[in-house]
Structure formats: structure tokens, C-alpha cells
Design an enzyme around this catalytic site. Sequence first.
Site, PDB file in Angstrom:
ATOM      1  N   ARG A   1       0.821  -1.221   0.000  1.00 61.42           N
ATOM      2  CA  ARG A   1       0.000   0.000   0.000  1.00 61.42           C
ATOM      3  C   ARG A   1       0.852   1.268   0.000  1.00 61.42           C
ATOM      4  O   ARG A   1       0.332   2.378  -0.119  1.00 61.42           O
ATOM      5  CB  ARG A   1      -0.926   0.027   1.238  1.00 61.42           C
ATOM      6  CG  ARG A   1      -1.920  -1.110   1.286  1.00 61.42           C
ATOM      7  CD  ARG A   1      -2.746  -1.068   2.558  1.00 61.42           C
ATOM      8  NE  ARG A   1      -3.866  -0.175   2.480  1.00 61.42           N
ATOM      9  CZ  ARG A   1      -5.132  -0.546   2.242  1.00 61.42           C
ATOM     10  NH1 ARG A   1      -5.427  -1.814   2.094  1.00 61.42           N
ATOM     11  NH2 ARG A   1      -6.097   0.326   2.195  1.00 61.42           N
TER      12      ARG A   1
ATOM     13  N   TYR B   1       0.845   4.246  -2.563  1.00 63.18           N
ATOM     14  CA  TYR B   1      -0.282   5.187  -2.420  1.00 63.18           C
ATOM     15  C   TYR B   1      -0.115   6.007  -1.141  1.00 63.18           C
ATOM     16  O   TYR B   1      -0.123   7.244  -1.177  1.00 63.18           O
ATOM     17  CB  TYR B   1      -1.579   4.384  -2.385  1.00 63.18           C
ATOM     18  CG  TYR B   1      -2.842   5.211  -2.324  1.00 63.18           C
ATOM     19  CD1 TYR B   1      -3.321   5.883  -3.441  1.00 63.18           C
ATOM     20  CD2 TYR B   1      -3.589   5.281  -1.143  1.00 63.18           C
ATOM     21  CE1 TYR B   1      -4.504   6.619  -3.382  1.00 63.18           C
ATOM     22  CE2 TYR B   1      -4.767   6.012  -1.082  1.00 63.18           C
ATOM     23  CZ  TYR B   1      -5.225   6.675  -2.201  1.00 63.18           C
ATOM     24  OH  TYR B   1      -6.392   7.396  -2.144  1.00 63.18           O
ATOM     25  N   ASP B   2       0.078   5.312  -0.009  1.00 61.30           N
ATOM     26  CA  ASP B   2       0.122   5.993   1.292  1.00 61.30           C
ATOM     27  C   ASP B   2       1.278   7.005   1.348  1.00 61.30           C
ATOM     28  O   ASP B   2       1.101   8.159   1.733  1.00 61.30           O
ATOM     29  CB  ASP B   2       0.311   4.988   2.436  1.00 61.30           C
ATOM     30  CG  ASP B   2      -0.807   3.954   2.512  1.00 61.30           C
ATOM     31  OD1 ASP B   2      -1.631   3.892   1.596  1.00 61.30           O
ATOM     32  OD2 ASP B   2      -0.836   3.195   3.499  1.00 61.30           O
TER      33      ASP B   2
ATOM     34  N   ASN C   1     -17.603  -3.808  -5.051  1.00 60.27           N
ATOM     35  CA  ASN C   1     -17.554  -5.278  -5.075  1.00 60.27           C
ATOM     36  C   ASN C   1     -18.824  -5.888  -4.497  1.00 60.27           C
ATOM     37  O   ASN C   1     -19.462  -6.744  -5.118  1.00 60.27           O
ATOM     38  CB  ASN C   1     -16.369  -5.784  -4.237  1.00 60.27           C
ATOM     39  CG  ASN C   1     -15.123  -5.995  -5.082  1.00 60.27           C
ATOM     40  OD1 ASN C   1     -15.071  -5.579  -6.233  1.00 60.27           O
ATOM     41  ND2 ASN C   1     -14.128  -6.623  -4.501  1.00 60.27           N
TER      42      ASN C   1
ATOM     43  N   GLN D   1     -12.718  -5.921  10.487  1.00 62.27           N
ATOM     44  CA  GLN D   1     -12.097  -4.600  10.287  1.00 62.27           C
ATOM     45  C   GLN D   1     -13.203  -3.569  10.034  1.00 62.27           C
ATOM     46  O   GLN D   1     -14.262  -3.925   9.510  1.00 62.27           O
ATOM     47  CB  GLN D   1     -11.086  -4.628   9.129  1.00 62.27           C
ATOM     48  CG  GLN D   1     -11.639  -4.796   7.729  1.00 62.27           C
ATOM     49  CD  GLN D   1     -11.809  -6.255   7.330  1.00 62.27           C
ATOM     50  OE1 GLN D   1     -12.171  -7.097   8.138  1.00 62.27           O
ATOM     51  NE2 GLN D   1     -11.588  -6.547   6.059  1.00 62.27           N
TER      52      GLN D   1
HETATM   53  P1  NAD Z   1     -10.803   7.318  -9.401  1.00 64.11           P
HETATM   54  O1  NAD Z   1      -9.780   6.270  -9.687  1.00 64.11           O
HETATM   55  O2  NAD Z   1     -12.193   7.087  -9.836  1.00 64.11           O
HETATM   56  O3  NAD Z   1     -10.357   8.716 -10.020  1.00 64.11           O
HETATM   57  C1  NAD Z   1      -9.023   9.092 -10.204  1.00 64.11           C
HETATM   58  C2  NAD Z   1      -8.924   9.791 -11.540  1.00 64.11           C
HETATM   59  O4  NAD Z   1      -7.564  10.221 -11.741  1.00 64.11           O
HETATM   60  C3  NAD Z   1      -9.274   8.877 -12.715  1.00 64.11           C
HETATM   61  O5  NAD Z   1     -10.139   9.539 -13.594  1.00 64.11           O
HETATM   62  C4  NAD Z   1      -7.925   8.598 -13.362  1.00 64.11           C
HETATM   63  O6  NAD Z   1      -8.021   8.295 -14.728  1.00 64.11           O
HETATM   64  C5  NAD Z   1      -7.178   9.880 -13.076  1.00 64.11           C
HETATM   65  N1  NAD Z   1      -5.728   9.743 -13.100  1.00 64.11           N
HETATM   66  C6  NAD Z   1      -4.980   8.775 -12.517  1.00 64.11           C
HETATM   67  N2  NAD Z   1      -3.674   8.998 -12.765  1.00 64.11           N
HETATM   68  C7  NAD Z   1      -3.610  10.139 -13.520  1.00 64.11           C
HETATM   69  C8  NAD Z   1      -2.544  10.864 -14.094  1.00 64.11           C
HETATM   70  N3  NAD Z   1      -1.263  10.476 -13.953  1.00 64.11           N
HETATM   71  N4  NAD Z   1      -2.845  11.969 -14.821  1.00 64.11           N
HETATM   72  C9  NAD Z   1      -4.124  12.362 -14.986  1.00 64.11           C
HETATM   73  N5  NAD Z   1      -5.178  11.709 -14.471  1.00 64.11           N
HETATM   74  C10 NAD Z   1      -4.908  10.602 -13.740  1.00 64.11           C
HETATM   75  O7  NAD Z   1     -10.727   7.595  -7.837  1.00 64.11           O
HETATM   76  P2  NAD Z   1     -11.621   8.540  -6.916  1.00 64.11           P
HETATM   77  O8  NAD Z   1     -12.254   7.690  -5.909  1.00 64.11           O
HETATM   78  O9  NAD Z   1     -12.438   9.446  -7.738  1.00 64.11           O
HETATM   79  O10 NAD Z   1     -10.488   9.378  -6.156  1.00 64.11           O
HETATM   80  C11 NAD Z   1     -10.184  10.708  -6.534  1.00 64.11           C
HETATM   81  C12 NAD Z   1      -9.134  11.263  -5.580  1.00 64.11           C
HETATM   82  O11 NAD Z   1      -9.630  11.241  -4.248  1.00 64.11           O
HETATM   83  C13 NAD Z   1      -7.825  10.477  -5.586  1.00 64.11           C
HETATM   84  O12 NAD Z   1      -6.753  11.384  -5.494  1.00 64.11           O
HETATM   85  C14 NAD Z   1      -7.920   9.645  -4.336  1.00 64.11           C
HETATM   86  O13 NAD Z   1      -6.651   9.346  -3.819  1.00 64.11           O
HETATM   87  C15 NAD Z   1      -8.718  10.541  -3.428  1.00 64.11           C
HETATM   88  N6  NAD Z   1      -9.438   9.750  -2.405  1.00 64.11           N
HETATM   89  C16 NAD Z   1     -10.560   9.045  -2.734  1.00 64.11           C
HETATM   90  C17 NAD Z   1     -11.202   8.282  -1.765  1.00 64.11           C
HETATM   91  C18 NAD Z   1     -12.450   7.510  -2.046  1.00 64.11           C
HETATM   92  O14 NAD Z   1     -12.947   6.798  -1.150  1.00 64.11           O
HETATM   93  N7  NAD Z   1     -13.057   7.592  -3.212  1.00 64.11           N
HETATM   94  C19 NAD Z   1     -10.669   8.223  -0.461  1.00 64.11           C
HETATM   95  C20 NAD Z   1      -9.509   8.917  -0.190  1.00 64.11           C
HETATM   96  C21 NAD Z   1      -8.909   9.701  -1.157  1.00 64.11           C
HETATM   97  N1  UDP Z   2     -12.828  -5.703   1.350  1.00 65.83           N
HETATM   98  C1  UDP Z   2     -13.498  -6.906   1.464  1.00 65.83           C
HETATM   99  N2  UDP Z   2     -13.985  -7.477   0.340  1.00 65.83           N
HETATM  100  C2  UDP Z   2     -13.859  -6.922  -0.893  1.00 65.83           C
HETATM  101  C3  UDP Z   2     -13.181  -5.683  -1.009  1.00 65.83           C
HETATM  102  C4  UDP Z   2     -12.675  -5.107   0.138  1.00 65.83           C
HETATM  103  O1  UDP Z   2     -13.647  -7.459   2.569  1.00 65.83           O
HETATM  104  O2  UDP Z   2     -14.348  -7.511  -1.871  1.00 65.83           O
HETATM  105  C5  UDP Z   2     -12.321  -5.054   2.580  1.00 65.83           C
HETATM  106  C6  UDP Z   2     -10.854  -4.647   2.528  1.00 65.83           C
HETATM  107  O3  UDP Z   2     -10.010  -5.713   2.908  1.00 65.83           O
HETATM  108  C7  UDP Z   2     -10.843  -3.509   3.513  1.00 65.83           C
HETATM  109  C8  UDP Z   2     -12.216  -2.864   3.373  1.00 65.83           C
HETATM  110  O4  UDP Z   2     -13.035  -3.855   2.754  1.00 65.83           O
HETATM  111  O5  UDP Z   2     -10.701  -4.001   4.829  1.00 65.83           O
HETATM  112  C9  UDP Z   2     -12.230  -1.606   2.523  1.00 65.83           C
HETATM  113  O6  UDP Z   2     -11.564  -1.909   1.323  1.00 65.83           O
HETATM  114  P1  UDP Z   2     -11.427  -0.879   0.111  1.00 65.83           P
HETATM  115  O7  UDP Z   2     -10.557  -1.543  -0.919  1.00 65.83           O
HETATM  116  O8  UDP Z   2     -12.758  -0.419  -0.318  1.00 65.83           O
HETATM  117  O9  UDP Z   2     -10.707   0.403   0.720  1.00 65.83           O
HETATM  118  P2  UDP Z   2      -9.560   0.654   1.800  1.00 65.83           P
HETATM  119  O10 UDP Z   2     -10.282   1.342   2.895  1.00 65.83           O
HETATM  120  O11 UDP Z   2      -8.965  -0.634   2.262  1.00 65.83           O
HETATM  121  O12 UDP Z   2      -8.587   1.503   1.076  1.00 65.83           O
END
Ligand code: NAD
Ligand code: UDP
Length: 330
Positions: A145, A148-149, A193, A212
Site C-alpha cells: 500500500r 499510495y500511502d 464489489n 475490520q
Molecule cells: P478514481 O480512480 O475514480 O479517479 C481518479 C482519476 O484520476 C481517474 O479519472 C484517473 O483516470 C485519473 N488519473 C490517474 N492517474 C492520472 C494521471 N497520472 N494523470 C491524470 N489523471 C490521472 O478515484 P476517486 O475515488 O475518484 O479518487 C479521486 C481522488 O480522491 C484520488 O486522489 C484519491 O486518492 C482521493 N481519495 C478518494 C477516496 C475515495 O474513497 N473515493 C478516499 C480517499 C482519497
Molecule cells: N474488502 C473486502 N472485500 C472486498 C473488497 C474489500 O472485505 O471484496 C475489505 C478490505 O479488505 C478492507 C475494506 O473492505 O478491509 C475496505 O476496502 P477498500 O478496498 O474499499 O478500501 P480501503 O479502505 O482498504 O482503502
Amino acid sequence: MGVTSRRILVTGGAGFLGSHLCERLLGAGHDVLCVDNYFTGRRDNVAHLIGNPRFEVMRHDVTFPLYVEVDEIYNLACPASPVHYQHDPVQTTKTSVHGAINMLGLAKRLRAKILQASTSEVYGDPTVHPQTEDYWGHVNPIGYRSCYDEGKRCAETLFFDYHRQHRLRIKVARIFNTYGPRMHPQDGRVVSNFVMQALRGEAITIYGAGEQTRSFCYVDDLIGGLVALMETGDAVTGPVNIGNPVEMTIRELAELVIELTGSRSTLVFEPLPQDDPVQRRPDISLARSALGWEPRVALRDGLARTITYFDGLLGQSGSGRGAGREQVRA
Ligand code: NAD
Ligand code: UDP
């Protein structure tokens, strides 16, 4: 008395959150430039906005410099699902870090306000619960992870250094798990999912024992939080947690999805992925006080809207819609 119209760049604008944000900003009367490389985003997500003369889409990868003229930048570009961000981990880190450098450089040249879509993942597998913004986190720097993190943590560092060194106007939102229509049906996240599996009558895949916890925020609420943060005065930089503090186990989520879909799906238990956080819940006191924001959509209502969306997708593709239900809704 309308809003002052601004020209706003949304990177990752064709993704799940980005497409809702573009829609919200257009609705408020702004010009929106959506930039995306379509790695996880889809043209379909913004197809309904294309006819709007205030909307423009540009295919571009944020790891390369971008030369445009805007007043504000929302930097959302980055795959968010663990399956997608682990597919090409080097590119994920580049997107977060080079992408942040490029967008901050753009903001510096334009003196534009810039918001970073950061994440609860900066807290890693948290030892403080619920998570407050002053918690530094518990993150593995070399695990699956980490791309990303740590990429998101480095992006936060860059935002605060540009703020201190170049007096850039920054906003950092730490987004917690968000769900809703336009999530990618195959993105591997838990809500997409479970809903897809339930609608198809497939077994619901619970990783680990399902004990979790996560806290799920409906997309409309989340977008309201991001916009409210951008609208704050320059003194508010964040980081600010944006999410829904109602916490539940993954097993409880599975049972709720089965109930709401009326599915016959059973639960199967699969191995827990490495470094999967045990618990996650935002403390949103700061968002409440600094933004006057809190989520309003209850999980049941948000899930019902999400189920309707995925049901529609299955209907279009004709693949397995309603296969798993006791009763197929009209
Ligand atoms: P998503 O994957 O649907 O959207 C991400 C978008 O970024 C996509 O359209 C993808 O094509 C584009 N992208 C990826 N790499 C790129 C690059 N190099 N150049 C240009 N475009 C690029 O995800 P999301 O859920 O919409 O998340 C959007 C943002 O919010 C992300 O930065 C993500 O880390 C952050 N975020 C989302 C969540 C969530 O639960 N949805 C939680 C925490 C943080
Ligand atoms: N998870 C699960 N079944 C699935 C997909 C995810 O049990 O089919 C669990 C995953 O292991 C995590 C939580 O659901 O504990 C949330 O997962 P997700 O990938 O949505 O986001 P995360 O919060 O882990 O980034």
C-alpha cells in the site's frame, strides 16, 4: 447575488469523485477544465457534461507539466482503489509526487488556490481512534500500500512546503472511504464489489473475518466538504478530515448490502490483504468548526442510490441483472 464565476481545473476529473465535482462546480456557474489520462476514469462519467459551453476536457497525464490558465485547482488525479493503485505502483507514486509538483508549480505561476485530495491512508493502520488531524499515522513505508500511502504523504509535504516557502494558498482534504454512483464497477473497492456481487447473486467476498471497520461517506456529502474547504479563507489550510464518522465492520456492510438488494448471495471469507487497516473512523470536529460541514446522507439511503446505479449498468450490459435476487425491483 450570484457567485463570482471562476475558471477551475479539476485533475482526475473523469474519475468517480472528479466527475461529481465537475458537475457541482458547473452547477455553481464556474468554468471547469477537466484533465484526466483515463487510467481509471471514463469518458462516460463526464459525457453528460460535454454539451455545456463552460466545460472542457483535456487528456493529459499530470506527471508531465501542464500549461493552462485557471483561478483554482482541485488535484484529484490518482487511482484510489487498492487494486488499481497496486497495478503499477511506480506510476502511482509518480502520479502523487510528480503530479503534485507539477500542479503546485502551475498554482505558483498563476497564484491560484490549490486543493489536494489527500486520504485517510496517511494514517496507515492507525493506533489512534478515531483519527484526528494531529495524528502522524502508522504507515509501512515498504509494503504493497506504500506507493499510495507514502505518495500521498509526500504530496502533503510538498503542499505545506510550497505554502511556507512560496506563500501558496493551499487546502489539504483527508478523504475517508467514499462511495456512490460512478464508482468503477470493477475497481475492487468494497462497496462496488459487494453491490455488484449481490446484484449478480455471486458470493460476497469478505477479506479476513470482516471485523475490520470503515466509515462510509456518500459522494454528494464528500463533494460538499471539498467545495466548502476550497471556499474558506486563506488561514484555513487543513489538513481537514472529510468523511462520515458512522463506523461499521465490513461484515455488517455485507449484510446491509444483502438486505437492501434482496440478494440470495452468501458470504465467503478470503485472505486479508497485507497491511489492511484494522479500524478507520474520522474525527470530523475540525470540518464541523472550520467549514460548517458535516455529512447528511445516511448509509442506507446512499447505498440505495448506489445500488440503483449499478443495477442500471448491469441492465445496459444485460449481464446478470437481478440474477441473485428474491425479487427483482421494477
Ligand atoms: P478514481 O480512480 O475514480 O479517479 C481518479 C482519476 O484520476 C481517474 O479519472 C484517473 O483516470 C485519473 N488519473 C490517474 N492517474 C492520472 C494521471 N497520472 N494523470 C491524470 N489523471 C490521472 O478515484 P476517486 O475515488 O475518484 O479518487 C479521486 C481522488 O480522491 C484520488 O486522489 C484519491 O486518492 C482521493 N481519495 C478518494 C477516496 C475515495 O474513497 N473515493 C478516499 C480517499 C482519497
Ligand atoms: N474488502 C473486502 N472485500 C472486498 C473488497 C474489500 O472485505 O471484496 C475489505 C478490505 O479488505 C478492507 C475494506 O473492505 O478491509 C475496505 O476496502 P477498500 O478496498 O474499499 O478500501 P480501503 O479502505 O482498504 O482503502
